[in-house]
Design a protein around this motif. Sequence first.
Motif: not given
Length: 369
Positions: A25-30
């Motif tokens: 569930g971590w943030a992705l650049p896109v």
Amino acid sequence: MLKSVQSLRFFAAAIVLGAHLNAGGWALPVANPFACSAKNGLCGAIGVDVFFCISGFLMLITTESRDPGVRSAVGFAIRRFFRIWPLYALITIIVATGFRSQNVSAYLNSLLFLPTLTPTGFWDPAIYSGWTLNFEMYFYVLTAICLLTPWKTRLAACIAFGLGLFSLTINDTIYYFASIVMEFALGALLGVLWNSRAVWKKLIRIRWPLLLMSVCLFVAVGRAVGWDNPHVIAAPHMSVRLLYFDAVLPRSIGWGIPSFFLMLSVMLFEDRIPAGLSRLGDYTYSVYLLHVPIIQGALYLKETLPGATVSTIVGTHLVPVAIVTATAVTSVVTYHLVEVPMIRLGSALARRFEGRRAPSSAAQVPPSI
């Protein structure tokens, strides 16, 4: 090794990694285009079906010229064992002593490529993605047995296809009768086409429209929104839900046939593929095996680090970048330190048993994964 096949191996491994990248569930650049939950993406799990087609193809073209008999069968088994098992066993043991809890029998089953049946279905091996290797090894054993006959891998492909068809008529949890084994037969069919130079030349004439058709079909069916059965491996049909077609199809049909056509169309462009791109295929097996425990390690840290630290890290792009970087670096290391020495050892032992000399300049045939 064909540049097109090597490139497809890298593509398949990359999209499988992409499918697993959202696990924490971590943030992705896109937005992740390979997350199976993405509305406008391509479910990266379809890369497994590409791998199975590649495996069937490689098994046919690498055994077609061998004489049937015990020497060929045992030599084939030795090569496959040393190509697949050492790295898989090493990573499984690391995972077993690290951050995944399973009973001893489950880990032994993992090391022996055997499924573990539970009341809720079949457990995945210690390395989650290792379930595919259970089927790979199953097809290798089937191929080795069939190398005792004059029909060799063609017979193994026919048996796999027949078992897959049979699975569509039953409603049971017979593990190796899952219809996905038909994809090995599709790959072997591709090998037959490849060996028929007259047919292949005719296909080259229509390679552009065939490529367009296969890519469109692959993307359309790859927009799967879920599985028909939550215990996917326990379902003999391994059905997938297809968004574009509003249908539930057996995986071998919904994803296997499009993977076959994609592989066929890409191989028709063998003369257009740069050699540098194909070299990435060397690291595919390591990438496929290592990315899962690396993601598991990231999840373990997420559970053990202080909440404030986790919140800060998860909100950045650091974790997915670190996962991809760690996978790439460790894959290069394990390829050169584990895979290559084991390939050479397996080949030497197989040649000694077969009574053959080492070829002067033969490239090692990689596993499909």
